[in-house]
Scaffold this motif. Structure first.
Motif, short mmCIF file in Angstrom:
data_model
loop_
_atom_site.label_atom_id
_atom_site.label_comp_id
_atom_site.label_asym_id
_atom_site.label_seq_id
_atom_site.Cartn_x
_atom_site.Cartn_y
_atom_site.Cartn_z
N SER A 145 0.52 0.23 -4.18
CA SER A 145 1.10 0.94 -3.42
C SER A 145 2.23 1.67 -3.56
O SER A 145 2.66 2.55 -2.85
CB SER A 145 1.32 -0.05 -2.14
OG SER A 145 2.28 -0.91 -2.39
N ILE A 182 -1.58 -3.02 0.84
CA ILE A 182 -0.40 -3.79 1.36
C ILE A 182 -0.25 -4.73 0.25
O ILE A 182 -0.92 -5.53 0.10
CB ILE A 182 -0.38 -4.04 2.78
CG1 ILE A 182 -0.47 -2.74 3.52
CG2 ILE A 182 0.80 -4.94 2.89
CD1 ILE A 182 0.70 -1.84 3.43
N LYS A 217 -2.43 1.17 4.03
CA LYS A 217 -2.92 -0.06 4.85
C LYS A 217 -4.50 -0.07 4.83
O LYS A 217 -5.14 -1.24 4.55
CB LYS A 217 -2.50 -0.59 6.33
CG LYS A 217 -2.79 -1.66 6.71
CD LYS A 217 -2.28 -1.79 8.17
CE LYS A 217 -2.63 -3.12 8.88
NZ LYS A 217 -1.90 -3.25 10.18
N SER A 218 -5.09 1.05 5.31
CA SER A 218 -6.36 1.07 5.18
C SER A 218 -7.41 1.04 4.19
O SER A 218 -8.27 0.51 3.94
CB SER A 218 -6.94 2.30 6.05
OG SER A 218 -6.47 3.64 5.15
N TYR A 265 5.72 -1.16 2.02
CA TYR A 265 4.56 -1.83 1.48
C TYR A 265 4.53 -3.07 1.10
O TYR A 265 3.50 -3.83 1.12
CB TYR A 265 3.76 -0.91 0.55
CG TYR A 265 3.70 0.66 1.00
CD1 TYR A 265 3.36 1.00 2.26
CD2 TYR A 265 4.16 1.49 0.10
CE1 TYR A 265 3.53 2.34 2.83
CE2 TYR A 265 3.98 3.00 0.63
CZ TYR A 265 3.88 3.16 1.94
OH TYR A 265 3.68 4.51 2.19
#
Length: 296
Positions: free
Chosen positions: A149, A144, A139-140, A223
């Motif tokens: 991902s 996403i 996520k950082s 994700y």
């Protein structure tokens, strides 16, 4: 008849008997492995009444395509197939590039810090950060709802890396030395000398990666929040849920055949692409796995 002739004939008979018994045993084991898959395929083409009446089907008496019509009745299934094929192809290429480069570097005994990095690789096989920390990292990085991902977090598998590293370690150092004498730099040695010799290992590990990417499921659930970007495995799960009478998001169908036939057809659709790809690398599979596991 001399004793030596009788002994040779006796040994010859024993050898033939062993071959017959061994062949029968292997055929029996092959049938045990093959029959469940034949049952799955036959059940997916069987009619509703036959699936309900019989617990095991080898040849359907009434041929039916209802299960496959149901699965293919939504256009999203074709997009899911395209997503899975794209992830499998791109992911396998990315993973093989990264794995081969890292494995070759770790196989060089003169690499500074090689022992520590090898320890980290083995350590990652036993311990991982866990689902929540991995999700926070993804996520950082802003991955996403991105296809990356599904590729980058699993781009290098420690087991596959160790197999390939051991393969490179087994190659004689004289190959690298002679190539450098002829004017090759490190990249030239890797691409012109080492990679061509590593084709059996590359074919084997590529199959491992391709199967893993094709079966991508949990990472897609974690994700990918956009249902239009789901790979085939997640869509097939949704179809099974709908066919079982439960509510699922993002799936639209008209007719609902029995859940059992749907499950069988889902297994066939999810498995057949890998079965089609396997024969092309089968001749390298055993050789590549053994070459990479002899020395460590």
């Amino acid at each position: 008849m001399t004793p030596s002739t009788a002994l040779r004939r006796k040994e010859s008979f024993g050898s033939r008997l062993f071959t017959v018994v061994n062949s029968l045993l292997l055929i029996l084991i092959a049938l045990v492995c093959l029959l469940p898959f034949v049952n799955v395929i036959a059940s997916s083409f069987a009619s509703t009444q036959e699936v309900v009446a019989k617990k095991f089907i080898l040849f359907p008496t009434t041929f039916s395509l209802d299960a496959y019509k149901y699965i293919l009745s939504t256009p999203t299934i074709f997009k899911g197939l395209g997503v899975s094929i794209g992830i499998t192809v791109v992911g396998t290429i990315v993973s093989m590039i990264l794995t081969a480069l890292m494995a070759y570097g770790l196989s060089r005994r003169y690499l500074y810090g090689r022992g520590f990095v090898n320890f980290i690789v083995v350590f990652s096989m036993l311990f991982s950060g866990g689902m929540i920390p991995t999700f926070l990292v993804v996520k950082s990085l802003g991955l996403i709802d991105s296809y990356w991902s599904l590729i980058l977090p699993v781009a290098i598998n420690a087991f596959n890396l160790i197999i390939m590293r051991n393969f490179f370690q087994a190659l004689p150092d004289a190959l690298e030395e002679s190539a450098k004498i002829d004017g090759c730099n490190d990249f030239g040695v890797f691409f012109k000398i080492m990679l061509p010799l590593a084709l059996p290992s590359i074919a084997t590990i590529s199959l491992f990666y391709a199967v893993a990417y094709w079966n991508t499921y949990m990472n897609a659930i974690l994700y990918m929040t956009d249902s239009t970007k789901w790979p085939i495995q997640v869509l097939l799960r949704q179809i099974v849920i709908v066919s079982s009478g439960m509510q699922a998001e993002g799936t639209s169908v008209d007719v609902v055949p029995p859940a059992q036939t749907i499950k069988m057809a889902v297994i066939v659709i999810a498995t057949v692409p890998m079965l089609i790809a396997y024969p092309f690398v089968q001749k390298h599979f055993v050789k590549g796995a053994l070459l990479g596991s002899v020395k460590g």
